[in-house]
Design an enzyme around this catalytic site. Structure first.
Site, mmCIF file in Angstrom:
data_model
loop_
_atom_site.group_PDB
_atom_site.id
_atom_site.type_symbol
_atom_site.label_atom_id
_atom_site.label_comp_id
_atom_site.label_asym_id
_atom_site.label_seq_id
_atom_site.Cartn_x
_atom_site.Cartn_y
_atom_site.Cartn_z
ATOM 1 N N GLY B 130 0.823 -1.212 0.000
ATOM 2 C CA GLY B 130 0.000 0.000 0.000
ATOM 3 C C GLY B 130 0.850 1.253 0.000
ATOM 4 O O GLY B 130 1.079 1.863 1.052
ATOM 5 N N TYR B 131 1.339 1.627 -1.153
ATOM 6 C CA TYR B 131 2.185 2.816 -1.284
ATOM 7 C C TYR B 131 1.452 3.932 -2.031
ATOM 8 O O TYR B 131 1.082 4.936 -1.471
ATOM 9 C CB TYR B 131 3.484 2.469 -2.028
ATOM 10 C CG TYR B 131 4.601 1.974 -1.154
ATOM 11 C CD1 TYR B 131 4.348 1.270 0.011
ATOM 12 C CD2 TYR B 131 5.929 2.206 -1.495
ATOM 13 C CE1 TYR B 131 5.387 0.810 0.810
ATOM 14 C CE2 TYR B 131 6.975 1.752 -0.701
ATOM 15 C CZ TYR B 131 6.701 1.057 0.446
ATOM 16 O OH TYR B 131 7.720 0.619 1.217
ATOM 17 N N SER B 132 1.263 3.737 -3.371
ATOM 18 C CA SER B 132 0.718 4.810 -4.209
ATOM 19 C C SER B 132 -0.686 5.196 -3.781
ATOM 20 O O SER B 132 -1.447 4.368 -3.284
ATOM 21 C CB SER B 132 0.656 4.361 -5.662
ATOM 22 O OG SER B 132 1.940 4.159 -6.164
ATOM 23 N N GLU B 247 13.114 -3.247 -4.490
ATOM 24 C CA GLU B 247 12.143 -3.424 -5.568
ATOM 25 C C GLU B 247 12.798 -3.159 -6.920
ATOM 26 O O GLU B 247 12.612 -3.908 -7.872
ATOM 27 C CB GLU B 247 10.966 -2.470 -5.350
ATOM 28 C CG GLU B 247 9.894 -2.578 -6.423
ATOM 29 C CD GLU B 247 8.723 -1.626 -6.197
ATOM 30 O OE1 GLU B 247 8.667 -0.973 -5.140
ATOM 31 O OE2 GLU B 247 7.875 -1.549 -7.097
ATOM 32 N N GLU B 389 11.282 8.850 -15.369
ATOM 33 C CA GLU B 389 11.614 10.256 -15.116
ATOM 34 C C GLU B 389 12.134 10.429 -13.685
ATOM 35 O O GLU B 389 13.072 11.197 -13.442
ATOM 36 C CB GLU B 389 10.372 11.136 -15.341
ATOM 37 C CG GLU B 389 9.955 11.283 -16.809
ATOM 38 C CD GLU B 389 9.133 10.108 -17.338
ATOM 39 O OE1 GLU B 389 8.892 9.141 -16.583
ATOM 40 O OE2 GLU B 389 8.752 10.136 -18.524
#
Lengths: 377, 402
Positions: B130-132, B247, B389
């Protein structure tokens, strides 16, 4: 073909835009794809296109059509690309209508009226699985049988073919050395197997297998039709390029809009110079293609020399730009670009299909490199 | 320059033979065929495979012995991963064993280690990440999901997104904001949350390949015991960074690319241009050679990163960023070549042929659907885990001091 006046072109563009805006949202499109399993596109909309006159746009005036030229075809196809239209416009209105109008005998030409009315759909299949993009690679053979011919061979996947009422296909007359002619078949004729498949952009279609399928020779005269076929395929290239231009313009605009509102690191993404330059490059690609395709469409309408070579050049340019613009559309939308509910991924897939259709950039580049200016075919 | 020579990849013939024996025993021909065709497998199939690896201890073979691992060297870990990828084994889902596990044994409490590590090693629990959030993608530290103390619990409110396999997960590890007044990175904590807790709902996100991998996860007054906080409150960003490097380093799965190239070669043998397979076409042969060059380059990055790991511990952030950029580019380049090849045959893709339950044999070219799926879903490779990016920003700052 004389084409329309600028005022009529503007009207055509406006009627296409307003119809598609009202009747072809992404959600409506998905409904057509998922609920109309028979055709994978909307027969109801197709009937409306007939009402609006679009299905007779490419038919010459002498045969009861509107007599639109390539520029008008381009206006139609650009709108189809911009709104991700599912119906088989290039295969039916450019290739099949073109072949019937160019080569059909009077009774075959009568089909044009039924196509214009939306009652009948015809498609054209030329390329073969073992031939790839090679126009001259035709292994399908037509042998004389009574009044007509019997076809044996196969044709590659083409969008819309699965639901076509009539099939126009190329085959060699007599044997594998014979000249290439075009034939007209009923879609459900005996000896025709339609192998259904789905294009990368979800539009269904079919490859064809013929096993002694009964067919009528288009035009009724046994002669080499490769020059006419080349002309039709060049037109199809430009129509596909116009479709890509419509899609690229949409991607460029949508992505610019998105970056103007998407905030990260306390500012709009459009405030980052590296992303501004990316947006500029997308716009340049898209707009440069708009101009180049417009140039080529006009060259076709004014019957300029070397038009075929110009088509190949345009396809190389448009295919490369489509890859850049489509890919960056997803990249700059981030995860949102990967979702099915946003248009951007659908444009990516549509642009990939445009890139591939009738020969990709590498194929046409090689063709241009190996032929001199005027003898390119 | 060139001081720490990279060690050539290890042979370890006995270890390899052991893994190959295992694969022969555990993979039925039907299952193997599914994997070869790139078909989606069911959770049960996936679970059975991971549990079988877990029983051998291989799932967490690279963990230190004191935490229940086998203490594999980096070389041994590479050999294991190579052998898994060589047979197209199911994805080694990283959320437990590669991500939250190491965070727990490095920063967690003894109680957490006892409670969670054995289940990660055996794959008894499925984890997701649960990051983004909708407003926090590239700018992860801008996350807003709140966790407020209420007695011996946190009350969690907010939303996570792009959550891979949340619909299969038993637990989620989350970055949450515990101090709204602190500087962005400073007020974040690392929480472990049981997906069965009331107030959690999961909504699927369908992607352009027509499949369901991703989800939105909503938290509505979700009560999480304080003991599920990992490490210290408001220090979560440090743990997150530790894990992000892991990751990104996981992108260097060289054998996966070797296999992808082999599949591409097979496809090129089955698609024709002017009567000849594309494999005989000079331009496609050059593209294969280009991919091989990039793969060798990638191998060199991996060896360099591994040399640093051996010398100093964790994968360096800059090396990991370079690896992620090049690996995701190569992945997309290979599948683009596959898509270009398929263009010669009409560019078709049938997502239905990849779904569990689809049993017919595919038409030639038989690998096409799996490769087209890779081509579509693979667009995400330059987006997730920090977009290209962002990786370039990391290098600009870290390596060039810009």
């Amino acid at each position: 073909m004389t084409g329309l006046t600028p005022e009529d072109r503007q009207m055509l563009h406006d009627s296409l835009t307003s119809y598609f805006q009202d009747n072809y949202t992404l959600q409506q499109r998905q409904t057509h794809l998922e609920t109309d399993n028979q055709s994978g596109y909307s027969r109801k909309d197709w009937a409306n296109y007939a009402e609006l006159g679009w299905l007779s746009l490419t038919t010459p005036e002498s045969l009861g059509g509107l007599g639109g030229g390539m520029t008008e075809t381009g206006i139609l196809c650009a709108a189809a690309g911009r709104h991700l239209i599912l119906e088989p416009i290039v295969s039916t209105l450019v290739l099949a209508v073109g072949a019937l109008a160019e080569l059909g005998n009077p009774s075959q030409k009568a089909l044009l009226e039924q196509i214009a009315a939306g009652d009948r759909v015809a498609t054209l299949s030329h390329f073969e699985t073992r031939g790839g993009f090679d126009r001259g690679f035709v292994e399908t053979v037509a042998v004389k049988a009574g009044q007509g011919y019997k076809l044996t061979g196969e044709k590659s996947f083409v969008i819309g073919v699965h639901a076509a009422d009539h099939l126009i296909v190329s085959a060699r007359l007599g044997d594998e050395e014979g000249p290439v002619a075009l034939f007209l078949l009923d879609g459900d004729a005996a000896g025709v197997t339609r192998k259904g498949a789905i294009a990368l952009d979800e539009r269904p279609g079919a490859a064809l297998i013929f096993d002694g399928a009964p067919a009528a020779l288009l035009g009724g005269v046994e002669t080499d039709r490769m020059p006419q076929l080349n002309y039709l395929l060049d037109k199809a290239i430009l129509a596909t390029c116009a479709e890509a231009v419509g899609a690229m313009a949409a991607v460029s605009e949508l992505t610019t809009q998105y970056l103007k509102t998407r905030q990260q690191f306390g500012k709009n993404l459009s405030d980052f110079q590296v992303l501004q330059h990316r947006l500029v490059d997308m716009h340049l690609h898209s707009d440069e293609c708009r101009m180049m395709v417009g140039f080529a469409l006009n060259a076709a309408d004014t019957k300029q020399e070397n038009w075929s070579r110009l088509c190949a050049q345009t396809k190389v340019k448009v295919a490369r730009s489509a890859r850049f613009v489509g890919g960056q559309g997803i990249q700059l939308h981030g995860g949102m670009g990967m979702t099915e509910e946003l248009e951007i991924g659908h444009y990516y897939k549509r642009l990939s299909v445009c890139e591939a259709a009738f020969g990709d950039a590498a194929w046409h580049l090689a063709g241009l490199a190996n032929t001199k200016g005027s003898d390119h075919a | 320059m060139f001081i720490n020579a990279p060690t050539p990849s290890a042979e370890m013939p006995e270890f390899r033979a052991e893994i190959r024996d295992f694969c022969r025993q555990e993979m039925t021909p039907v299952f193997r065929r599914k994997l070869e065709l790139g078909q989606h497998i069911t959770k049960d199939e996936h679970d059975a495979w991971l549990k079988a690896l877990g029983r051998r201890g291989w799932l967490a073979g690279n963990w230190p012995k004191e935490h229940g691992g086998l203490g594999w060297s980096p070389e041994q870990t590479s050999v294991f991963r190579e052998e898994m990828q060589r047979v197209n084994a199911p994805w080694l889902i990283p959320f437990g064993v590669l991500m939250v596990g190491p965070v727990i044994y490095t920063f967690g409490s003894d109680a957490q280690k006892k409670k969670f590590l054995p289940d990660i090693i055996s794959n008894s629990l499925w984890w997701c990440q649960g990051y983004s959030e909708p407003g926090a993608g590239s700018d992860l530290a801008g996350l807003k999901t709140r966790a407020e103390r209420d007695g011996d619990h946190y009350i969690v409110n907010g939303q996570k997104t792009w959550t891979t396999l949340a619909h299969w997960a038993d637990w989620i590890f989350c970055l949450v904001r515990t101090d709204p007044d602190a500087r962005k990175q400073a007020g974040i904590s690392f929480l472990l949350i049981d997906m069965k807790t009331p107030g959690i709902s999961v909504r699927p996100i369908r992607t352009i390949d027509k499949h369901h991998h991703l989800n939105e996860v909503f938290f509505d007054n979700v009560r999480v015991p304080l003991e599920n906080l990992v490490g210290e409150e408001n220090k979560g960003w440090n743990y997150a960074k530790f894990l992000l490097a892991n990751e990104r380093a996981a992108f260097g799965e060289i054998a996966r690319f070797t296999l992808a190239l082999a599949q591409l070669r097979e496809l090129l043998g089955q698609v024709f241009q002017s009567g000849k397979p594309l494999l005989q076409d000079d331009s496609y042969r050059k593209r294969l050679a280009e991919h091989e060059i990039e793969l060798t380059g990638l191998r060199a990055i991996v060896d360099d990163v591994n040399a640093t790991v051996r010398a100093g511990g964790n994968p360096p952030l800059i090396g990991a960023a370079a690896l992620k950029i090049r690996a995701s580019e190569l992945q997309q380049a290979i599948s683009q070549t596959a898509a270009d090849a398929m263009s010669h045959a009409g560019l078709t893709f049938d997502p239905g042929a990849l779904m569990p339950g689809w049993t017919a044999e595919p038409d030639a070219p038989e690998l096409a659907n799996g490769l087209m799926y890779e081509h579509l879903y693979g667009r995400a490779a330059t987006i997730f885990g920090g977009a290209s990016e962002i990786q370039r920003n990391i290098i600009a700052k870290g390596a060039l001091g810009l």
